[in-house]
Design a protein around this motif. Structure first.
Motif, PDB file in Angstrom:
ATOM      1  N   GLU A   1      17.719  44.281  38.206  1.00 49.75           N
ATOM      2  CA  GLU A   1      16.782  44.463  39.323  1.00 49.75           C
ATOM      3  C   GLU A   1      15.394  43.963  38.954  1.00 49.75           C
ATOM      4  OE1 GLU A   1      16.847  48.544  40.598  1.00 49.75           O
ATOM      5  OE2 GLU A   1      19.007  48.509  40.921  1.00 49.75           O
ATOM      6  N   GLU A   2      14.972  44.241  37.740  1.00 52.23           N
ATOM      7  CA  GLU A   2      13.658  43.806  37.277  1.00 52.23           C
ATOM      8  C   GLU A   2      13.584  42.287  37.201  1.00 52.23           C
ATOM      9  OE1 GLU A   2      15.527  46.182  36.018  1.00 52.23           O
ATOM     10  OE2 GLU A   2      14.312  47.962  35.624  1.00 52.23           O
ATOM     11  N   ALA A   3      14.679  41.649  36.764  1.00 50.74           N
ATOM     12  CA  ALA A   3      14.723  40.187  36.689  1.00 50.74           C
ATOM     13  C   ALA A   3      14.547  39.582  38.081  1.00 50.74           C
ATOM     14  CB  ALA A   3      16.019  39.716  36.055  1.00 50.74           C
ATOM     15  N   GLU A   4      15.184  40.208  39.066  1.00 52.54           N
ATOM     16  CA  GLU A   4      15.045  39.725  40.444  1.00 52.54           C
ATOM     17  C   GLU A   4      13.604  39.902  40.934  1.00 52.54           C
ATOM     18  OE1 GLU A   4      16.885  40.827  44.770  1.00 52.54           O
ATOM     19  OE2 GLU A   4      18.288  40.700  43.082  1.00 52.54           O
ATOM     20  N   MET A   5      13.001  41.032  40.600  1.00 51.75           N
ATOM     21  CA  MET A   5      11.608  41.269  40.986  1.00 51.75           C
ATOM     22  C   MET A   5      10.689  40.227  40.352  1.00 51.75           C
ATOM     23  SD  MET A   5      11.486  45.432  40.618  1.00 51.75           S
ATOM     24  CE  MET A   5       9.718  45.521  40.743  1.00 51.75           C
ATOM     25  N   VAL A   6      10.915  39.941  39.077  1.00 54.77           N
ATOM     26  CA  VAL A   6      10.103  38.944  38.375  1.00 54.77           C
ATOM     27  C   VAL A   6      10.291  37.571  39.020  1.00 54.77           C
ATOM     28  CG1 VAL A   6       9.780  37.710  36.184  1.00 54.77           C
ATOM     29  CG2 VAL A   6      10.040  40.200  36.192  1.00 54.77           C
ATOM     30  N   LEU A   7      11.528  37.214  39.312  1.00 59.25           N
ATOM     31  CA  LEU A   7      11.819  35.925  39.950  1.00 59.25           C
ATOM     32  C   LEU A   7      11.043  35.779  41.253  1.00 59.25           C
ATOM     33  CD1 LEU A   7      13.418  33.265  40.354  1.00 59.25           C
ATOM     34  CD2 LEU A   7      15.189  34.659  41.443  1.00 59.25           C
ATOM     35  N   TYR A   8      11.135  36.770  42.133  1.00 55.46           N
ATOM     36  CA  TYR A   8      10.483  36.649  43.442  1.00 55.46           C
ATOM     37  C   TYR A   8       8.962  36.697  43.339  1.00 55.46           C
ATOM     38  CZ  TYR A   8      14.983  36.599  45.680  1.00 55.46           C
ATOM     39  OH  TYR A   8      16.240  36.229  46.075  1.00 55.46           O
ATOM     40  N   GLU A   9       8.433  37.449  42.386  1.00 56.09           N
ATOM     41  CA  GLU A   9       6.986  37.474  42.171  1.00 56.09           C
ATOM     42  C   GLU A   9       6.512  36.109  41.664  1.00 56.09           C
ATOM     43  OE1 GLU A   9       3.108  38.895  42.146  1.00 56.09           O
ATOM     44  OE2 GLU A   9       4.879  39.709  43.116  1.00 56.09           O
ATOM     45  N   CYS A  10       7.268  35.510  40.776  1.00 58.00           N
ATOM     46  CA  CYS A  10       6.911  34.177  40.277  1.00 58.00           C
ATOM     47  C   CYS A  10       6.993  33.140  41.395  1.00 58.00           C
ATOM     48  CB  CYS A  10       7.810  33.781  39.114  1.00 58.00           C
ATOM     49  SG  CYS A  10       7.448  34.658  37.572  1.00 58.00           S
ATOM     50  N   LEU A  11       8.053  33.207  42.190  1.00 59.79           N
ATOM     51  CA  LEU A  11       8.176  32.274  43.319  1.00 59.79           C
ATOM     52  C   LEU A  11       6.988  32.397  44.268  1.00 59.79           C
ATOM     53  CD1 LEU A  11      11.980  32.554  44.183  1.00 59.79           C
ATOM     54  CD2 LEU A  11      10.791  30.535  43.304  1.00 59.79           C
ATOM     55  N   ALA A  12       6.548  33.630  44.524  1.00 56.81           N
ATOM     56  CA  ALA A  12       5.401  33.864  45.402  1.00 56.81           C
ATOM     57  C   ALA A  12       4.117  33.271  44.827  1.00 56.81           C
ATOM     58  CB  ALA A  12       5.221  35.362  45.651  1.00 56.81           C
ATOM     59  N   ASN A  13       4.108  33.064  43.506  1.00 54.85           N
ATOM     60  CA  ASN A  13       2.924  32.519  42.844  1.00 54.85           C
ATOM     61  C   ASN A  13       3.111  31.072  42.387  1.00 54.85           C
ATOM     62  OD1 ASN A  13       0.843  34.721  42.703  1.00 54.85           O
ATOM     63  ND2 ASN A  13       2.685  35.803  42.044  1.00 54.85           N
TER      64      ASN A  13
END
Length: 120
Positions: free
Chosen positions: A66-78
């Motif tokens: 779940e954390e990996a997915e959160m990191v992925l989407y936060e990075c994509l947003a940036n």
């Protein structure tokens, strides 16, 4: 013809030397992130192909999916795109021609995203 032009570019611009230097930089910077974030269980790579393994617990190595997915989407947003493999390994593979400044920016984006996923 295209292959010969590519080999000429690689030799002329000393891409192999640049990638070797960038690899050392990536190792050092990702090791710093590992010390900073308990979510990082391991970092491994060669050249400009790196994996950041996210775990809930470094001793049990339980995958932090779940954390990996959160990191992925936060990075994509940036503005940073990468792939996640095995559910918890961030695969970083920037182009061989990436500038040092762009590499720093990418690592900073990953750092901030991991901190956010950890609730910091």
């Amino acid at each position: 013809m295209a292959a010969a032009a590519m080999i000429e570019f690689i030799e002329k611009d000393r891409i192999l030397e640049k990638v070797n230097t960038d690899a050392l930089y990536m190792k050092d910077e990702l090791d710093v992130l590992k010390q900073k974030h308990a979510l990082i269980g391991d970092v491994r790579g060669i050249g400009l192909l790196w994996g950041i393994e996210l775990v809930k617990n470094r001793d049990t190595k339980e995958k932090a999916v779940e954390e990996a997915e959160m990191v992925l989407y936060e990075c994509l947003a940036n503005g940073l795109s990468f792939k996640v493999s095995q559910g918890n390994v961030l695969q970083l593979s920037p182009p061989l021609t990436i500038s040092r400044q762009q590499l720093k920016e990418a690592i900073n984006i990953v750092d901030a995203a991991i901190a956010k996923a950890m609730g910091k």
